[in-house]
Write a protein that holds these residues in place. Structure first.
Motif, PDB file in Angstrom:
ATOM      1  N   ALA A   9       0.818  -1.215   0.000  1.00 46.57           N
ATOM      2  CA  ALA A   9       0.000   0.000   0.000  1.00 46.57           C
ATOM      3  C   ALA A   9       0.849   1.260   0.000  1.00 46.57           C
ATOM      4  O   ALA A   9       0.476   2.266  -0.609  1.00 46.57           O
ATOM      5  CB  ALA A   9      -0.932  -0.008   1.215  1.00 46.57           C
ATOM      6  N   MET A  10       1.987   1.227   0.671  1.00 44.01           N
ATOM      7  CA  MET A  10       2.800   2.426   0.852  1.00 44.01           C
ATOM      8  C   MET A  10       3.832   2.648  -0.256  1.00 44.01           C
ATOM      9  O   MET A  10       4.568   3.632  -0.223  1.00 44.01           O
ATOM     10  CB  MET A  10       3.488   2.386   2.216  1.00 44.01           C
ATOM     11  N   LEU A  11       3.883   1.781  -1.257  1.00 39.99           N
ATOM     12  CA  LEU A  11       4.821   1.980  -2.364  1.00 39.99           C
ATOM     13  C   LEU A  11       4.465   3.246  -3.155  1.00 39.99           C
ATOM     14  O   LEU A  11       3.295   3.497  -3.444  1.00 39.99           O
ATOM     15  CB  LEU A  11       4.802   0.785  -3.314  1.00 39.99           C
ATOM     16  N   THR A  12       5.494   4.014  -3.495  1.00 39.71           N
ATOM     17  CA  THR A  12       5.301   5.204  -4.325  1.00 39.71           C
ATOM     18  C   THR A  12       6.175   5.085  -5.565  1.00 39.71           C
ATOM     19  O   THR A  12       7.037   4.203  -5.658  1.00 39.71           O
ATOM     20  CB  THR A  12       5.681   6.492  -3.564  1.00 39.71           C
ATOM     21  N   ALA A  13       5.984   6.001  -6.495  1.00 41.73           N
ATOM     22  CA  ALA A  13       6.796   6.019  -7.706  1.00 41.73           C
ATOM     23  C   ALA A  13       8.278   6.171  -7.355  1.00 41.73           C
ATOM     24  O   ALA A  13       9.143   5.681  -8.083  1.00 41.73           O
ATOM     25  CB  ALA A  13       6.342   7.141  -8.624  1.00 41.73           C
ATOM     26  N   ALA A  14       8.588   6.808  -6.233  1.00 47.22           N
ATOM     27  CA  ALA A  14       9.978   6.989  -5.810  1.00 47.22           C
ATOM     28  C   ALA A  14      10.648   5.664  -5.457  1.00 47.22           C
ATOM     29  O   ALA A  14      11.882   5.593  -5.406  1.00 47.22           O
ATOM     30  CB  ALA A  14      10.036   7.934  -4.611  1.00 47.22           C
ATOM     31  N   LEU A  56      -3.600  -2.420 -12.788  1.00 48.59           N
ATOM     32  CA  LEU A  56      -4.203  -1.913 -11.555  1.00 48.59           C
ATOM     33  C   LEU A  56      -4.396  -0.406 -11.608  1.00 48.59           C
ATOM     34  O   LEU A  56      -5.430   0.120 -11.178  1.00 48.59           O
ATOM     35  CB  LEU A  56      -3.346  -2.295 -10.346  1.00 48.59           C
ATOM     36  N   GLN A  57      -3.400   0.303 -12.150  1.00 51.43           N
ATOM     37  CA  GLN A  57      -3.498   1.761 -12.265  1.00 51.43           C
ATOM     38  C   GLN A  57      -4.607   2.163 -13.234  1.00 51.43           C
ATOM     39  O   GLN A  57      -5.296   3.152 -13.012  1.00 51.43           O
ATOM     40  CB  GLN A  57      -2.164   2.358 -12.701  1.00 51.43           C
ATOM     41  N   ALA A  58      -4.792   1.398 -14.316  1.00 53.62           N
ATOM     42  CA  ALA A  58      -5.833   1.706 -15.289  1.00 53.62           C
ATOM     43  C   ALA A  58      -7.221   1.443 -14.716  1.00 53.62           C
ATOM     44  O   ALA A  58      -8.176   2.159 -15.014  1.00 53.62           O
ATOM     45  CB  ALA A  58      -5.630   0.877 -16.557  1.00 53.62           C
ATOM     46  N   ALA A  59      -7.337   0.422 -13.866  1.00 50.55           N
ATOM     47  CA  ALA A  59      -8.629   0.056 -13.291  1.00 50.55           C
ATOM     48  C   ALA A  59      -9.089   1.047 -12.235  1.00 50.55           C
ATOM     49  O   ALA A  59     -10.289   1.264 -12.053  1.00 50.55           O
ATOM     50  CB  ALA A  59      -8.560  -1.350 -12.694  1.00 50.55           C
ATOM     51  N   SER A  60      -8.144   1.644 -11.540  1.00 53.21           N
ATOM     52  CA  SER A  60      -8.482   2.571 -10.466  1.00 53.21           C
ATOM     53  C   SER A  60      -7.345   3.576 -10.333  1.00 53.21           C
ATOM     54  O   SER A  60      -6.198   3.173 -10.120  1.00 53.21           O
ATOM     55  CB  SER A  60      -8.676   1.804  -9.157  1.00 53.21           C
ATOM     56  N   PRO A  61      -7.651   4.851 -10.469  1.00 54.25           N
ATOM     57  CA  PRO A  61      -6.567   5.841 -10.416  1.00 54.25           C
ATOM     58  C   PRO A  61      -5.893   5.880  -9.047  1.00 54.25           C
ATOM     59  O   PRO A  61      -6.504   5.616  -8.021  1.00 54.25           O
ATOM     60  CB  PRO A  61      -7.275   7.166 -10.709  1.00 54.25           C
ATOM     61  N   THR A  62      -4.598   6.184  -9.068  1.00 57.06           N
ATOM     62  CA  THR A  62      -3.843   6.306  -7.831  1.00 57.06           C
ATOM     63  C   THR A  62      -3.917   7.749  -7.333  1.00 57.06           C
ATOM     64  O   THR A  62      -4.218   8.662  -8.093  1.00 57.06           O
ATOM     65  CB  THR A  62      -2.369   5.912  -8.039  1.00 57.06           C
ATOM     66  N   VAL A  63      -3.659   7.934  -6.054  1.00 57.05           N
ATOM     67  CA  VAL A  63      -3.642   9.280  -5.483  1.00 57.05           C
ATOM     68  C   VAL A  63      -2.212   9.624  -5.069  1.00 57.05           C
ATOM     69  O   VAL A  63      -1.384   8.733  -4.846  1.00 57.05           O
ATOM     70  CB  VAL A  63      -4.586   9.411  -4.267  1.00 57.05           C
ATOM     71  N   ASP A  64      -1.984  10.911  -4.966  1.00 57.84           N
ATOM     72  CA  ASP A  64      -0.661  11.413  -4.611  1.00 57.84           C
ATOM     73  C   ASP A  64       0.378  10.720  -5.493  1.00 57.84           C
ATOM     74  O   ASP A  64       0.221  10.678  -6.701  1.00 57.84           O
ATOM     75  CB  ASP A  64      -0.375  11.219  -3.120  1.00 57.84           C
ATOM     76  N   ASP A  65       1.370  10.141  -4.895  1.00 54.86           N
ATOM     77  CA  ASP A  65       2.431   9.507  -5.663  1.00 54.86           C
ATOM     78  C   ASP A  65       2.455   7.998  -5.445  1.00 54.86           C
ATOM     79  O   ASP A  65       3.458   7.340  -5.720  1.00 54.86           O
ATOM     80  CB  ASP A  65       3.781  10.131  -5.257  1.00 54.86           C
ATOM     81  N   PHE A  66       1.350   7.428  -4.923  1.00 56.51           N
ATOM     82  CA  PHE A  66       1.315   5.996  -4.658  1.00 56.51           C
ATOM     83  C   PHE A  66       1.406   5.214  -5.957  1.00 56.51           C
ATOM     84  O   PHE A  66       0.849   5.595  -6.975  1.00 56.51           O
ATOM     85  CB  PHE A  66       0.055   5.608  -3.887  1.00 56.51           C
ATOM     86  N   LEU A  67       2.106   4.107  -5.905  1.00 55.49           N
ATOM     87  CA  LEU A  67       2.321   3.276  -7.081  1.00 55.49           C
ATOM     88  C   LEU A  67       1.075   2.464  -7.436  1.00 55.49           C
ATOM     89  O   LEU A  67       0.753   2.268  -8.601  1.00 55.49           O
ATOM     90  CB  LEU A  67       3.515   2.338  -6.831  1.00 55.49           C
ATOM     91  N   LEU A  68       0.378   1.978  -6.416  1.00 58.55           N
ATOM     92  CA  LEU A  68      -0.787   1.125  -6.624  1.00 58.55           C
ATOM     93  C   LEU A  68      -2.047   1.784  -6.051  1.00 58.55           C
ATOM     94  O   LEU A  68      -1.965   2.511  -5.071  1.00 58.55           O
ATOM     95  CB  LEU A  68      -0.566  -0.236  -5.952  1.00 58.55           C
TER      96      LEU A  68
END
Length: 157
Positions: A9-14, A56-68
């Protein structure tokens, strides 16, 4: 890789790092990331993993910089609610697949560890993949062998 729900849950693009042989998700377990000497976990982004992330990203948009799209807004209670929903989905999946035990995220991590062990992966490698601070924690996951392993060992006697 047996990633825990909170770590996922806490993974981000960084957390995506480019290395010589490709892109990796590199992170430290939320549970122990502040402990001294904790090594990061590196998961190579294979085409299958990349496709899963994009799906997963296409099915539901992510918020902030979260990866999933696990966390859809900030706040501890929100994450707890999402965790409960995740556990519910695992229960439904188990029912649909006819799995005759209580499937949880912990069971998923344990199963990953046991599968690696059955395929003769050294415990030290399993420990690092699970992000355990020490081998003793991994040994808790792996302390029970299935009867097939015990029967094979008994043949040596």
């Amino acid at each position: 890789y047996g990633i825990s729900f909170i770590d996922m849950a806490m993974l981000t693009a960084a957390h995506i790092k480019q290395m010589e042989d490709g892109d990796y998700i590199v992170y430290k377990r939320q549970k122990i990331k502040r402990q001294k000497g904790v090594k990061p976990i590196s998961i190579k982004i294979t085409p299958a993993i990349r496709q899963l992330i994009e799906s997963l990203q296409a099915a539901s948009p992510t918020v902030d910089d979260f990866l999933l799209p696990v966390v859809t807004r900030s706040g501890y209670m929100h994450i707890r609610t999402r965790y409960s929903k995740y556990q519910k989905y695992l229960r439904l999946l188990a029912e649909e697949l006819g799995i005759d035990f209580h499937l949880t995220s912990y069971v998923s991590r344990h199963t990953a560890a046991m599968t690696l062990q059955r395929n003769h992966i050294p415990r030290e490698v399993i420990s690092q993949m699970l992000g355990h601070a020490d081998l003793e924690t991994t040994n808790v996951y792996l302390d029970s062998f299935d009867n097939g392993v015990i029967n094979e060992a008994a043949k040596v006697l």
